[in-house]
Design an enzyme around this catalytic site. Structure first.
Site, short mmCIF file in Angstrom:
data_model
loop_
_atom_site.label_atom_id
_atom_site.label_comp_id
_atom_site.label_asym_id
_atom_site.label_seq_id
_atom_site.Cartn_x
_atom_site.Cartn_y
_atom_site.Cartn_z
N ARG A 113 51.98 69.30 21.97
CA ARG A 113 51.48 68.32 21.00
C ARG A 113 50.97 67.06 21.71
O ARG A 113 49.97 66.47 21.32
CB ARG A 113 52.62 67.97 20.02
CG ARG A 113 52.23 67.03 18.90
CD ARG A 113 53.31 67.01 17.83
NE ARG A 113 53.06 65.96 16.85
CZ ARG A 113 53.82 64.88 16.69
NH1 ARG A 113 54.91 64.73 17.46
NH2 ARG A 113 53.54 63.98 15.79
N HIS A 143 47.37 65.43 21.31
CA HIS A 143 47.20 64.04 20.88
C HIS A 143 46.44 63.22 21.91
O HIS A 143 45.70 62.30 21.55
CB HIS A 143 48.57 63.40 20.60
CG HIS A 143 49.14 63.78 19.27
ND1 HIS A 143 49.89 62.93 18.49
CD2 HIS A 143 49.07 64.95 18.57
CE1 HIS A 143 50.24 63.54 17.38
NE2 HIS A 143 49.77 64.77 17.41
N ASN A 203 52.26 58.99 16.95
CA ASN A 203 52.80 59.34 18.27
C ASN A 203 54.25 58.91 18.49
O ASN A 203 54.82 59.19 19.55
CB ASN A 203 51.93 58.72 19.38
CG ASN A 203 50.58 59.39 19.49
OD1 ASN A 203 50.46 60.58 19.22
ND2 ASN A 203 49.56 58.64 19.86
N HIS A 221 51.64 75.44 15.72
CA HIS A 221 52.78 75.09 14.85
C HIS A 221 53.80 76.21 14.79
O HIS A 221 54.79 76.10 14.06
CB HIS A 221 52.28 74.75 13.44
CG HIS A 221 51.58 73.44 13.35
ND1 HIS A 221 50.87 73.03 12.23
CD2 HIS A 221 51.44 72.43 14.25
CE1 HIS A 221 50.35 71.83 12.44
NE2 HIS A 221 50.68 71.45 13.66
#
Length: 325
Positions: free
Chosen positions: A64, A68, A96, A193
């Site tokens: 992740r 990001h 975040n 996910h």
């Protein structure tokens, strides 16, 4: 005058070509550090393996983190920078605040710096760690072309441009397209996910107040709602939910089965059923037990890792990942 105009136009074309080259990751290549730091990739892999073997739940946050990083200013390691007195950095932006695993990036950077000072960028280390962490939990291993350089700018407010968990399919397609990623990349990368957890607060409105009338999101399987409510009480901000119940620590194709049954955790997961292409992909993977998912995920991760990279003499090679030089 004509000569000056031609020179100006030529310069503009050079600048445009340079920008496009950087944006498409043209400056990246496999084995980039073969001569300057031949053990770099092996060092990062070793550090990552040792850390993830002790804390496998950090694999998902590291994947992740890479996502990001790339979606804000490109894959330039800007998500790793700490805030200063005069600037609030990306990692302190709302999306975040739940990122974890920074210590693994720092450990890898320290080890690489000891072997080859000032050679390997934090952006490249983050890209490698994300891949190696997922491989460590039996996920796919994709090639990681290297040569990224580190950005010097990190602004918390820019993290708001990340795809939110309540995004609809139109918003998702637009956000991914703005990064050079297509509809297939969207549905494939959403498969990330299949690992990890999220706080109850991210789905509170889906469960308890979807339209402001105390209702539940109708796109959620009604038989699944009681289970989620048993885990998440109203205003619960601390409980963690498994993204893929039963196998949230292993990288597999179960995510698509969950989404096809209308049991995806986020609205953005449910949104994949609202488009012909993404819905067809979800159903294909659910029915074929992820026959092409690993292969597709590799391809999309390589594309994502090239978003807006800094190469050549742009940016810098940070000495410490949390601070600009």
């Amino acid at each position: 005058m004509a000569t000056k105009r031609h020179i100006t136009l030529a310069l503009q074309l050079v600048v445009v070509a340079l920008v496009l080259s950087i944006a498409n990751g043209k400056g990246l290549k496999l084995g980039f550090y073969k001569k300057t730091c031949p053990r770099a990739e092996a060092i990062v892999k070793s550090i990552t393996a040792s850390k993830i073997s002790l804390a496998p739940s950090l694999a998902a946050p590291l994947l992740r983190m890479h996502f990001h990083d790339c979606f804000v200013r490109g894959c330039d390691g800007s998500v790793l920078l700490n805030s200063t007195k005069n600037n609030q950095a990306e990692k302190d932006g709302p999306p975040n605040l739940s990122l974890r695993g920074f210590q693994i990036i720092d450990a890898a950077k320290t080890a690489v710096e000891a072997a080859c000072p000032g050679v390997v960028s934090c952006a490249d280390i983050l890209a490698l760690v994300a891949r190696d962490a997922i491989q460590q939990i039996k996920g796919p291993a994709w090639p990681v072309p290297l040569g990224r350089r580190d950005g010097r700018v990190s602004i918390a407010s820019e993290s708001r441009t990340l795809p939110p968990p309540n995004a609809n399919i139109t918003q998702l397609k637009s956000l991914f397209a703005s990064k050079g990623l297509n509809v297939k990349d969207l549905v494939v990368l959403s498969g990330g996910h299949t690992v990890g957890t999220s706080h109850c607060s991210t789905i509170a409105s889906r469960l308890y107040n979807f339209t402001g009338k105390g209702d539940t999101d109708p796109s959620l399987d009604s038989d699944y709602v009681p289970f989620l409510k048993s885990k998440c009480k109203p205003n619960d901000r601390t409980t963690l939910l498994e993204m893929d119940p039963g196998s949230f620590r292993s990288f597999d194709d179960d995510y698509y089965t969950m989404v096809s049954k209308r049991r995806g955790l986020f609205q953005s997961d449910a949104a994949l059923l609202d488009d012909k292409k993404t819905s067809a992909y979800v159903k294909l993977q659910a029915q074929s037990h992820g026959s092409t998912f690993f292969s597709d995920f590799k391809d999309s991760m390589v594309k994502m890792g090239k978003i807006g990279v800094l190469t050549g003499k742009a940016g810098e090679i940070r000495k410490v990942c949390t601070l600009v030089n």
